[in-house]
Design an enzyme around this catalytic site. Structure first.
Site, PDB file in Angstrom:
ATOM      1  N   GLY A 113      19.088  -1.345  -9.777  1.00 14.45           N
ATOM      2  CA  GLY A 113      19.500  -0.430  -8.726  1.00 14.45           C
ATOM      3  C   GLY A 113      18.268  -0.031  -7.949  1.00 14.45           C
ATOM      4  N   SER A 114      18.462   0.655  -6.855  1.00 16.45           N
ATOM      5  CA  SER A 114      17.324   1.061  -6.044  1.00 16.45           C
ATOM      6  C   SER A 114      16.780   2.385  -6.546  1.00 16.45           C
ATOM      7  CB  SER A 114      17.751   1.185  -4.601  1.00 16.45           C
ATOM      8  OG  SER A 114      18.296  -0.036  -4.208  1.00 16.45           O
TER       9      SER A 114
ATOM     10  N   ASP B  86      16.832   5.477  -5.819  1.00 18.91           N
ATOM     11  CA  ASP B  86      17.606   6.699  -6.030  1.00 18.91           C
ATOM     12  C   ASP B  86      19.039   6.456  -6.469  1.00 18.91           C
ATOM     13  OD1 ASP B  86      15.430   8.297  -5.259  1.00 18.91           O
ATOM     14  OD2 ASP B  86      15.869   7.858  -3.154  1.00 18.91           O
TER      15      ASP B  86
ATOM     16  N   LYS C 162      27.423   8.079  -8.497  1.00 19.16           N
ATOM     17  CA  LYS C 162      27.436   9.294  -7.668  1.00 19.16           C
ATOM     18  C   LYS C 162      28.784   9.467  -6.974  1.00 19.16           C
ATOM     19  CE  LYS C 162      22.470   9.035  -7.052  1.00 19.16           C
ATOM     20  NZ  LYS C 162      21.300   9.347  -6.247  1.00 19.16           N
TER      21      LYS C 162
ATOM     22  N   GLY D   7     -23.562 -25.086   5.841  1.00 21.27           N
ATOM     23  CA  GLY D   7     -24.968 -24.909   6.194  1.00 21.27           C
ATOM     24  C   GLY D   7     -25.869 -24.683   4.999  1.00 21.27           C
TER      25      GLY D   7
ATOM     26  N   SER E  32     -15.510 -26.963  -0.418  1.00 23.35           N
ATOM     27  CA  SER E  32     -14.569 -26.818  -1.547  1.00 23.35           C
ATOM     28  C   SER E  32     -14.656 -25.434  -2.181  1.00 23.35           C
ATOM     29  CB  SER E  32     -14.787 -27.915  -2.591  1.00 23.35           C
ATOM     30  OG  SER E  32     -16.145 -28.054  -2.943  1.00 23.35           O
TER      31      SER E  32
END
Lengths: 621, 307
Positions: A19-20, A22, A154, A458, A529
């Site tokens: 569930g989320s 809240d 709820k 370089g 690399s």
């Protein structure tokens, strides 16, 4: 409800709740524990005290505090990991995987789902079916959960409205029809006040179904594993003395009896079951879920990782296959990069050869992708280091599931589910030629190997490699050079400088270098690399001692100062993106064969150091 | 000749838990270089040891047992430990922190927190390092305590035995990630999914020996902080006016005797104990004085390396 006697002989039910933030998930689990009287007085006293400190329910006991465990999440008021809770009723024992609902914790939900046979998906009655409801349902479906409870929670906050409930259930059923669930049980409830959780609510007279607990007690989630093809992954070879050689493991599916014909899936070697040994004596027959030790009638070569099956019900044996991959690591999955795969009891190198598509977990849409980031799911082609017996995950959750592990950090990085083997693996066989690498090398008097120069742009890689090659050539050694700038004009002209393309670039170079080594040559490779994983991958392509990593260690300040091609200036000006050392990382070798520090030295001096290393390895130069 | 099983079968619930635990124990033997089973003498350790014996039959478990002795265990525990090791025929290693002994650390002189840190946590790390074990079995269960509910079955420990909740690896299916580098180790909890009920039901079903202290008997006790402390030897200083009295008591969990609270009970047999537990209204950890300091105390101890 009483719990003062042991549960009846019903199978343990493992389920997860999703569930989320809240939706009231922790409250629901707290309610289940509380109502089944598994909350002891001392625990209750502790949370009553805590409710005043952290709680969100005023003077009521905050049941969510019963289950939010770690200190960190107590303070943040969220659940950040999978927690396992235990409760039982007179009819059944339960293990609940409490998994977080936030998007970023998809991996935790998948973890909980992998061990569960049912999911309770919470929906806030005020909000209805949301994006996260879809996400949770899809992940459950992907992980093979077939039985769902839709907890419309709820319900007290929408005045116990039947219309609201019906509308939400209608929405859910429409959306879930394509997810392949076997059963969907919608229940209106209030976790906070206990309506329809353990006892029937007087507030929902229009609801005639079971309470959540009644449903969980009665639901049949058996997958009838015993009726499926016999699969016995060998976990451990038990040899306590010379007279006993048994293969210990847990039967993944099917059943077996003493005297039955069997074969080893990968090798095809056949025998019969001699005995089914347990500590409590031999069994005439054993089935899915039992941990036993099998002995065979013949001396057959069997090792940990093998799978014993029936001759008429063999799994596919493949080193290439397609399947879903859920990525769980902060570092993204890049196709071509080598990971360690654990499937059954086998560990083998594995890489994704291509991402067929990425699945948007919110919309279920398919998108093209070149990498998988944390919590993303893709449908991919895989290539493993050896042929392995596999079943589709939908048919067998043991022989069709695998994990991918990062080779450097050892983190569990991905969770995979096999869809089907790829035919190309079974039809392409390596040709064996009579003239081999040793013969070719002998002809030219060479000891073939790869000298791999790595370092920043370089740093002097190509310059040093050039001097080394000249010296080798003068000494009569056959050499070849592969250089970053040169291959990018041809072999790798289609590649850019993103992390994905850098991985593919090195993979190709590695394969080419391997061919040259096979031809008997000394190959000098000069490539930035930047990633350890790819250098390790090339090392893995070659035989022991054939890969010599030379780290040309020049501090970035010195490289910027030298800047022979003017690239740093452009990168710093923002004209070149993904430039190693500027806005793209360089992972220095941890244990190179040779470390060449360049500051204050001439290139000839550095090259001499490399040549000395080669002489030490038996190369005349 | 192979024998054929005649024992009454376990309930499906216990059979499934048993098979899962045997699978975990075999996995450790197959995947690690040098495992050890921590044996703390209690009922959970007894069940774990029993499962290990079953996992490798007809052979013996390919690892030793180890007990970290704080020198404050009940005398009956030590006698039981030595009897069990002899009976099962496995090697038993016993380690006590010599620094702690030299410093005179004890639960009474030093307090429970310091005693636990030095004689249990530090001692355990010393012992694991001394023998170079890369995997250690423990008998902890997820239902014991809230922070344990999130513990992995294969729990990763970094260098120095550190436990970082955020570095724990996701565990999917039974595909345990057993890969570690030098200096790292894994703690393995084969009883993760067992409850206190399951443990006792299994002890009864499998006839597993347990320390007699679990059974009610007349024992010399004194009342301290609302719980009964047994006067197991003369090292327990008595307060002024305090005299040990004989009470019918038993222990739900066992540890260092001055830190283990007894409950008054008449339960003198396994079925009595199980009946009492099913009617109980307090958790088994209530008798353990180390957990009650504050709510998150177990998590803190684990970060420090406590089992």
């Amino acid at each position: 409800m009483t719990h003062h006697r042991a549960p009846e002989n019903r199978e343990l039910l493992r389920f997860l709740t999703c569930g989320s933030v809240d939706d009231g998930k922790s409250t629901l689990i707290g309610r289940l524990l509380y109502d089944s009287q598994l909350i002891f007085e001392d625990t209750l006293a502790a949370i009553t005290k805590d409710s005043r400190k952290h709680g969100t329910t005023g003077d009521d006991i905050d049941l969510a505090l019963l289950v939010d465990g770690l200190e960190a999440e107590r303070q943040q008021g969220i659940t950040i990991d999978v927690a396992y809770r235990f409760f039982q009723t007179p009819k059944r024992a339960f293990i609940v995987a409490d998994t977080p609902g936030h998007e970023q914790y998809t991996r935790n939900m998948a973890t909980g789902a992998s061990g569960a046979s049912l999911a309770v998906i919470l929906i806030d009655a005020r909000k209805g079916v949301l994006t996260q409801t879809r996400r949770h349902s899809y992940i459950c479906s992907l992980l093979g959960i077939r039985d769902i409870v839709v907890a419309v929670n709820k319900i007290d906050l929408v005045n116990f409205s039947e219309d609201t409930f019906d509308r939400i259930v209608g929405d859910y059923v429409t959306f879930a029809s394509e997810l392949g669930f076997r059963s969907v049980m919608p229940i209106p409830m209030s976790a906070r006040y206990g309506d329809n959780v353990t006892s029937k609510s007087g507030n929902t007279p229009w609801y005639h179904g079971p309470t959540l607990v009644e449903h969980l007690e009665g639901v049949d989630v058996s997958q009838d594993l015993g009726a499926k093809p016999f699969r016995f992954p060998v976990q451990w070879v038990n040899r306590p003395n010379l007279d006993f050689r048994g293969f210990a493991g847990t039967i993944a599916s099917g059943r077996i009896a003493a005297g039955d014909q069997v074969i080893v899936a990968a090798s095809g070697k056949a025998s019969r079951i001699a005995r089914i040994v347990t500590a409590d004596g031999d069994l005439p027959v054993a089935e899915a879920g039992q941990a036993v030790t099998l002995t065979l009638e013949d001396e057959v070569d069997v090792a940990r990782g093998d799978i014993i099956v029936r001759p008429a019900e063999r799994p596919a044996v493949a080193d290439q296959f397609a399947g879903h991959l859920l990525w769980m690591d902060e570092e993204a999955m890049l196709p071509g990069r080598s990971y360690l795969m654990r499937i059954g009891n086998v560990w083998t190198p594995c890489s994704v050869t291509s991402i067929r598509h990425r699945v948007d977990v919110n919309t279920l849409e398919e998108h093209a992708a070149r990498r998988l980031s944390l919590n993303e799911i893709g449908f991919c082609n895989f290539s493993a280091g050896q042929p392995i017996p596999i079943d589709p995950y939908a048919e067998n959750r043991t022989t069709g599931a695998f994990i991918l592990v990062d080779r450097f950090t050892n983190r569990t990085a991905g969770a995979g589910m096999v869809a089907f083997p790829l035919r190309r693996a079974s039809n392409i066989h390596h040709e064996h030629f009579t003239v081999d690498k040793a013969a070719r090398a002998a002809l030219v008097g060479n000891k073939p190997m790869v000298l791999w120069f790595t370092g920043l742009s370089g740093s002097g890689k190509s310059t040093i490699a050039n001097i080394v090659e000249l010296a080798l050539h003068r000494a009569g050694r056959q050499t070849y050079s592969l250089d970053g700038d040169n291959v990018r004009h041809g072999l790798c002209r289609d590649l850019g400088f993103t992390a994905e393309d850098r991985v593919e670039n090195i993979r190709r170079v590695g394969e080419v270098a391997k061919l040259f080594v096979d031809a008997g040559m000394i190959v000098l490779c000069s490539f930035i690399s930047p990633f350890r994983a790819e250098r390790q991958m090339v090392r893995g392509l070659l035989a022991e001692g054939e890969f010599v990593e030379v780290f040309v260690d020049t501090p970035i300040e010195a490289c910027i100062q030298r800047d022979p091609k003017g690239l740093y200036a452009k990168a710093q000006a923002g004209q070149i993106k993904n430039f190693t050392g500027i806005d793209s990382p360089y992972e220095a070798p941890e244990d190179p064969e040779l470390l060449v520090r360049t500051p204050g030295r001439t290139p000839e001096d550095c090259a001499a150091e490399v040549l000395a290393q080669l002489r030490a390895r038996g190369i005349g130069c | 000749m192979p024998s054929t099983s005649t024992k009454a079968p376990l309930t499906p619930h216990l059979a499934r838990l048993e098979a899962e635990s045997i699978g975990i124990i075999r996995e450790v033997a197959a995947a690690f270089r040098k495992p050890v089973m921590l044996y703390s003498i209690g009922k959970d350790s007894g069940v774990m040891l029993h499962l290990a014996l079953k996992a490798f039959a007809p052979g013996k478990p390919p690892f030793p047992l180890m007990h970290v002795d704080t020198l404050w265990k009940f005398r009956e525990m030590i006698a039981f430990r030595d009897m069990m090791a002899k009976q099962v025929g496995m090697e038993l290693l016993v380690h006590t922190n010599p620094d702690g002994v030299a410093r005179g650390i004890g639960p009474i002189a030093s307090g429970s927190a310091l005693h636990t840190q030095v004689m249990k946590t530090d001692a355990l790390k010393q012992a694991l390092d001394k023998f170079g074990f890369d995997a250690a079995f423990g008998g902890a269960r997820r239902d014991e305590e809230k922070s344990r509910a999130k513990e992995r079955i294969f729990s990763f420990r970094g260098p120095g035995h550190s436990w970082d909740p955020r570095a724990q690896r996701p565990e999917l299916w039974s595909l345990f990630n057993t890969r570690i580098r030098d200096g790292e180790s894994i703690r393995v909890f084969p009883l993760s999914n067992w409850t206190e009920y399951d443990v006792w039901d299994y002890v009864l079903a499998e006839d597993i020996p347990v320390v007699p202290l679990y059974f009610a008997k007349q024992r010399p006790v004194v009342k301290r902080s609302g719980t009964w402390i047994m006067v197991d030897d003369d090292r327990l200083p008595l307060n002024a006016g305090e005299t040990p009295e004989m009470r019918m008591v038993r222990f739900r969990t066992l540890g260092c005797y001055p830190l283990s609270g007894a409950v008054e009970s008449e339960a003198a047999t396994l079925p009595d104990i199980i009946a009492e537990m099913r009617a109980a209204r307090t958790s088994e950890r209530q008798g353990r004085l180390i957990d009650t300091d504050e709510d998150a105390s177990m998590e803190k101890k684990k970060r420090e390396g406590y089992f």
